[in-house]
Design an enzyme around this catalytic site. Structure first.
Site, short mmCIF file in Angstrom:
data_model
loop_
_atom_site.label_atom_id
_atom_site.label_comp_id
_atom_site.label_asym_id
_atom_site.label_seq_id
_atom_site.Cartn_x
_atom_site.Cartn_y
_atom_site.Cartn_z
N SER A 41 31.98 79.47 63.63
CA SER A 41 32.96 79.05 62.76
C SER A 41 34.12 78.35 63.28
O SER A 41 34.40 78.88 64.36
CB SER A 41 33.25 80.16 61.56
OG SER A 41 32.24 80.57 60.97
N TYR B 80 32.48 69.18 58.29
CA TYR B 80 32.35 67.71 58.33
C TYR B 80 31.72 67.34 59.64
O TYR B 80 31.86 67.63 60.78
CB TYR B 80 33.74 66.93 58.49
CG TYR B 80 33.52 65.54 58.82
CD1 TYR B 80 33.20 64.63 57.79
CD2 TYR B 80 33.75 64.97 60.31
CE1 TYR B 80 32.95 63.52 58.01
CE2 TYR B 80 33.47 63.60 60.40
CZ TYR B 80 32.91 62.72 59.36
OH TYR B 80 32.73 61.42 59.33
N GLY C 223 31.62 24.35 26.80
CA GLY C 223 30.87 25.16 25.78
C GLY C 223 29.59 25.48 26.00
O GLY C 223 28.84 24.90 27.11
N THR C 224 28.98 26.25 25.53
CA THR C 224 27.48 26.72 25.67
C THR C 224 26.46 25.87 25.49
O THR C 224 25.55 25.63 26.34
CB THR C 224 27.24 27.94 24.74
OG1 THR C 224 27.43 27.65 23.24
CG2 THR C 224 28.11 29.13 25.20
N LYS D 149 28.45 62.13 56.93
CA LYS D 149 28.33 60.78 56.84
C LYS D 149 27.47 60.29 57.97
O LYS D 149 27.52 60.60 59.37
CB LYS D 149 29.59 60.28 57.19
CG LYS D 149 29.59 58.58 57.07
CD LYS D 149 29.82 57.96 58.10
CE LYS D 149 30.81 58.16 59.32
NZ LYS D 149 30.57 57.52 60.30
N SER E 62 32.80 80.90 67.93
CA SER E 62 33.72 80.71 66.98
C SER E 62 35.02 80.09 67.54
O SER E 62 35.49 80.63 68.60
CB SER E 62 34.02 81.80 65.98
OG SER E 62 32.84 82.06 65.37
N ARG F 139 39.28 37.45 29.62
CA ARG F 139 39.84 38.71 28.61
C ARG F 139 39.36 39.82 29.49
O ARG F 139 40.09 41.06 29.62
CB ARG F 139 38.85 38.75 27.65
CG ARG F 139 39.76 37.94 26.38
CD ARG F 139 38.65 38.26 24.90
NE ARG F 139 37.60 37.21 24.87
CZ ARG F 139 36.71 37.21 24.06
NH1 ARG F 139 37.19 38.40 22.93
NH2 ARG F 139 35.83 36.43 24.03
#
Length: 444
Positions: free
Chosen positions: A392, A353, A83-84, A338, A410, A18
């Site tokens: 930057s 990053y 079955g169980t 990362k 920068s 299911r």
């Protein structure tokens, strides 16, 4: 107190059709942890000393590889899903049951049962030959119904598919948990027949057989939210909500300030220090350690990171595995890390990053900085020393080292190492043409 010679059998051999998933049902996750993982942890915490997991031939390898626990676990295969009752017989036949006292049987898809529930059941076993965990619900569809005699003993369990209309109206249901006080009672399994709609050997049939043999069978009511089963992704989602609330309450009781807890996701194995604040809409995945006085701002996504005292994360920060954030450092909005080791008092405030990198203490990373760590084939490391200033919109082409106290202008693209106390620039010379716009307009 759980007898040290108690054994648990967890039934995980069902196909879980299911779920419509290739993954074994019991390995579906709830708040980042498998259903089977929760059951195992509860049993280990309760003091059960030995666990047997009944698998099928298709899922045993995956289950084995995902259950690395510091406890003896036996894995047995039910080759045919009959079955169980047959599954329990397989466990008894293929393992050594010597010196066993009580035998607990659990279903692998009931992850909400707690160590307190298990201890309570063990304490309630007493002089009963068989004890089952039951629950009451207004919607018992799908569960076996419990039939009691006039003295309150359980004399039968009727499976949903074989129940009459009257029996289906019963609200007391079987949770799937059975405790046998003596291993010799398992001999009753040989008397179970498969004359039912599914042609399976139901473990629940042992209750009627035990009653016919004058054994004392009782039930103990548990909360439905401790024993509800998971058969599809709708039920998985419902169960995850309950588990998430438990996890949040546990951390808040331990002193973590989680604002609007129902908006966030926190893995249950997260480690928190003191005076930590988690703002709304935060995801904290597996392997996260958070030190004292840390603030996790909204919409941050954390996995596999160790964050030291006084650091601030977010908002909208993403930190990927194998990263470390030093004391009082800041990882700001729209910053992704990362495999990055960030020392103390580092500022990465905006739109950057930093991957496969090491940043020394006191360094400042300007907005838009990128460590270019991948050349399409290999990944390379960027090393930035102490008290460096990265302007930057800079691109640092790895492998590269920016030494202590160095400045990067920068907008630079840096491809070579930068010595200590140096300024490095790499951008074209600015050209300004006076009155260019006016001359251009005149030509028209």
């Amino acid at each position: 107190m759980i007898d040290k010679n108690s054994v648990s059998v967890i039934l995980c051999a069902g196909k879980g059709s299911r779920m419509n998933s290739a993954r074994p049902k019991v390995l579906n996750t709830i708040c980042g942890k498998s259903m089977l993982g929760y059951i195992l942890d509860a049993q280990i915490e309760s003091g059960i000393g030995r666990i047997i997991i009944v698998c099928n031939s298709e899922n045993i390898d995956l289950i084995r590889s995902n259950t690395n626990k510091d406890i003896e676990i036996d894995y047995v295969v039910q080759s045919k899903q009959l079955g169980t009752a047959d599954a329990l017989k397989v466990a008894a036949t293929n393992t050594n049951f010597k010196d066993i006292s009580n035998l607990f049987v659990f279903l692998g898809d009931t992850p909400l049962v707690t160590n307190s529930d298990i201890t309570y059941l063990s304490n309630s076993l007493k002089s009963n030959d068989i004890l089952i965990a039951s629950f009451e619900t207004e919607n018992p569809t799908g569960y076996g119904r419990i039939i009691r005699d006039n003295e309150g003993r359980v004399c039968n369990i009727i499976e949903e598919g074989d129940a009459t209309t009257e029996e289906k109206s019963i609200k007391t249901c079987f949770s799937g948990i059975i405790i046998f006080n003596n291993i010799s009672i398992l001999s009753l399994l040989d008397n179970i027949k498969n004359d039912n709609s599914k042609k399976e050997f139901y473990l629940t049939d042992v209750i009627k057989i035990a009653d016919n043999n004058n054994l004392n069978v009782r039930d103990v009511l548990l909360e439905y939210d401790s024993v509800r089963g998971v058969n599809d992704y709708i039920q998985l989602s419902q169960t995850e909500k309950i588990m998430s609330e438990r996890i949040m309450q546990k951390f808040m009781k331990e002193g973590v300030h989680i604002s609007l807890a129902d908006t966030s996701f926190i893995h249950p194995n997260t480690q928190f220090g003191k005076n930590v604040t988690v703002e709304p809409n935060v995801y904290i995945g597996e392997g996260v350690i958070i030190g004292d006085d840390v603030i996790i701002k909204s919409f941050s996504y954390l996995e596999g990171v160790n964050i030291k005292k006084g650091a601030t994360i977010g908002p909208f920060a993403r930190i990927r595995p194998e990263s470390n954030i030093g004391e009082n450092s800041k990882v700001g909005n729209f910053v992704e890390l990362k495999n990055a080791n960030v020392a103390d008092n580092v500022k990465i405030s905006h739109l950057s990053y930093i991957g496969d990198a090491s940043l020394g203490s006191g360094t400042n990373i300007g907005a838009g900085t990128i460590t270019c760590n991948f050349d399409g084939v290999e990944k390379y490391k960027t090393i930035i020393g102490k008290n460096a200033f990265i302007g930057s919109n800079s691109s640092l082409i790895a492998p590269i080292e920016i030494s202590d106290n160095s400045y990067i202008g920068s907008g630079s693209v840096i491809t070579k190492d930068v010595p200590t106390n140096s300024l490095s620039l790499s951008r074209s010379e600015q050209v300004t043409k006076n009155n260019w716009v006016k001359k251009r307009s005149t030509k028209k």
